[in-house]
Write a protein that holds these residues in place. Sequence first.
Motif, mmCIF file in Angstrom:
data_model
loop_
_atom_site.group_PDB
_atom_site.id
_atom_site.type_symbol
_atom_site.label_atom_id
_atom_site.label_comp_id
_atom_site.label_asym_id
_atom_site.label_seq_id
_atom_site.Cartn_x
_atom_site.Cartn_y
_atom_site.Cartn_z
ATOM 1 N N PRO A 1 -5.700 14.383 -4.657
ATOM 2 C CA PRO A 1 -4.503 13.811 -5.294
ATOM 3 C C PRO A 1 -4.679 12.311 -5.512
ATOM 4 O O PRO A 1 -5.260 11.627 -4.662
ATOM 5 N N MET A 2 -4.177 11.826 -6.636
ATOM 6 C CA MET A 2 -4.363 10.412 -6.970
ATOM 7 C C MET A 2 -3.721 9.494 -5.929
ATOM 8 O O MET A 2 -4.208 8.394 -5.665
ATOM 9 N N GLY A 3 -2.607 9.943 -5.347
ATOM 10 C CA GLY A 3 -1.965 9.137 -4.301
ATOM 11 C C GLY A 3 -2.902 8.910 -3.119
ATOM 12 O O GLY A 3 -2.973 7.808 -2.563
ATOM 13 N N LEU A 4 -3.641 9.940 -2.756
ATOM 14 C CA LEU A 4 -4.576 9.836 -1.632
ATOM 15 C C LEU A 4 -5.740 8.911 -1.982
ATOM 16 O O LEU A 4 -6.172 8.092 -1.166
ATOM 17 N N ILE A 5 -6.225 9.039 -3.207
ATOM 18 C CA ILE A 5 -7.313 8.161 -3.667
ATOM 19 C C ILE A 5 -6.856 6.701 -3.599
ATOM 20 O O ILE A 5 -7.542 5.832 -3.067
ATOM 21 N N HIS A 6 -5.667 6.465 -4.135
ATOM 22 C CA HIS A 6 -5.118 5.112 -4.163
ATOM 23 C C HIS A 6 -4.963 4.557 -2.747
ATOM 24 O O HIS A 6 -5.406 3.439 -2.449
ATOM 25 N N PHE A 7 -4.358 5.343 -1.873
ATOM 26 C CA PHE A 7 -4.117 4.882 -0.507
ATOM 27 C C PHE A 7 -5.447 4.623 0.215
ATOM 28 O O PHE A 7 -5.579 3.663 0.979
ATOM 29 N N SER A 8 -6.424 5.470 -0.053
ATOM 30 C CA SER A 8 -7.729 5.318 0.590
ATOM 31 C C SER A 8 -8.392 4.006 0.155
ATOM 32 O O SER A 8 -8.986 3.305 0.969
ATOM 33 N N TYR A 9 -8.288 3.684 -1.127
ATOM 34 C CA TYR A 9 -8.839 2.406 -1.588
ATOM 35 C C TYR A 9 -8.116 1.234 -0.921
ATOM 36 O O TYR A 9 -8.715 0.210 -0.612
ATOM 37 N N ARG A 10 -6.826 1.406 -0.715
ATOM 38 C CA ARG A 10 -6.048 0.345 -0.058
ATOM 39 C C ARG A 10 -6.500 0.155 1.392
ATOM 40 O O ARG A 10 -6.626 -0.965 1.867
ATOM 41 N N ALA B 1 0.846 -1.207 0.000
ATOM 42 C CA ALA B 1 0.000 0.000 0.000
ATOM 43 C C ALA B 1 0.879 1.254 0.000
ATOM 44 O O ALA B 1 0.627 2.210 -0.742
ATOM 45 N N THR B 2 1.926 1.229 0.814
ATOM 46 C CA THR B 2 2.807 2.396 0.914
ATOM 47 C C THR B 2 3.573 2.619 -0.383
ATOM 48 O O THR B 2 3.599 3.731 -0.934
ATOM 49 N N MET B 3 4.187 1.537 -0.877
ATOM 50 C CA MET B 3 5.011 1.677 -2.075
ATOM 51 C C MET B 3 4.170 2.063 -3.300
ATOM 52 O O MET B 3 4.565 2.935 -4.088
ATOM 53 N N SER B 4 3.013 1.427 -3.423
ATOM 54 C CA SER B 4 2.181 1.745 -4.596
ATOM 55 C C SER B 4 1.626 3.159 -4.494
ATOM 56 O O SER B 4 1.418 3.826 -5.513
ATOM 57 N N THR B 5 1.420 3.636 -3.265
ATOM 58 C CA THR B 5 0.952 5.014 -3.099
ATOM 59 C C THR B 5 2.053 5.995 -3.531
ATOM 60 O O THR B 5 1.791 6.992 -4.213
ATOM 61 N N ILE B 6 3.289 5.681 -3.160
ATOM 62 C CA ILE B 6 4.410 6.537 -3.579
ATOM 63 C C ILE B 6 4.514 6.538 -5.109
ATOM 64 O O ILE B 6 4.638 7.588 -5.747
ATOM 65 N N MET B 7 4.421 5.339 -5.688
ATOM 66 C CA MET B 7 4.526 5.223 -7.151
ATOM 67 C C MET B 7 3.384 5.964 -7.842
ATOM 68 O O MET B 7 3.582 6.597 -8.889
ATOM 69 N N THR B 8 2.209 5.889 -7.239
ATOM 70 C CA THR B 8 1.064 6.611 -7.819
ATOM 71 C C THR B 8 1.289 8.119 -7.724
ATOM 72 O O THR B 8 1.026 8.863 -8.680
ATOM 73 N N SER B 9 1.792 8.542 -6.580
ATOM 74 C CA SER B 9 1.989 9.978 -6.348
ATOM 75 C C SER B 9 2.996 10.588 -7.316
ATOM 76 O O SER B 9 2.890 11.763 -7.684
ATOM 77 N N ILE B 10 3.991 9.787 -7.706
ATOM 78 C CA ILE B 10 4.991 10.338 -8.633
ATOM 79 C C ILE B 10 4.659 9.986 -10.095
ATOM 80 O O ILE B 10 5.480 10.168 -10.987
ATOM 81 N N GLY B 11 3.458 9.438 -10.287
ATOM 82 C CA GLY B 11 2.972 9.213 -11.651
ATOM 83 C C GLY B 11 3.522 7.986 -12.340
ATOM 84 O O GLY B 11 3.429 7.867 -13.564
ATOM 85 N N LYS B 12 4.091 7.062 -11.591
ATOM 86 C CA LYS B 12 4.660 5.863 -12.221
ATOM 87 C C LYS B 12 3.608 4.792 -12.482
ATOM 88 O O LYS B 12 3.754 3.983 -13.398
#
Length: 183
Positions: A136-145, A97-108
């Motif tokens: 922010p997409m990172g927040l959306i992603h982390f929230s789903y996680r 969840a943490t790593m994918s949130t970072i990757m999402t936040s930097i657009g990877k």
Amino acid sequence: MTKNIQNQLFIITILFFLIGIVHISFSIIGLLCFILPFILYYKTKDKVWCKYYCPRAGMFVKLLSKISLRKKAPKWLTGQRIKKIVVYYFGINVFFATMSTIMTSIGKIEAIDYVRFLIVFKAPFELPQLMDINMPMGLIHFSYRIYSMMFTSVIVGIILGIIYTPRIWCVICPIQTLTTKKM
Ligand code: SF4
């Protein structure tokens, strides 16, 4: 003496799943369920959260007390091995969840926009979003996680609770294991 309000707090679990329908970013509040138990344990050296406050356990009791088949729990479910497996699963989940949130936040990578079961399986429903908020997409992603973690533990807990006892999930819950003693 600390007042046991756990069974009354079951409503918080219900509200948690409902606010995720209003907007997934509100699910970030679910982090409290992961952080508060450890803060309280650190402060009191006692499992205060598990004994008196956990809304998830309160929900299991409220929901399952009357319908639980109360079968005797098998040894595999009460042994150390399964507790370790669930703790590792929890650790891997937090790491992903943490790593994918970072990757999402930097657009990877793209943010997920659906709920997952057991980290990888897409839940067979769409989570309606009643509010349209720009986040922010990172927040959306982390929230789903976070929502997915809670969803998974509640579904597994309900299934086990129907078969065995309402709070059987607590036996293997990583928070219980990590606040008990060395594995
Ligand atoms: S073991 Fe887990 S589910 Fe049970 S009361 Fe503690 S935190 Fe809640």
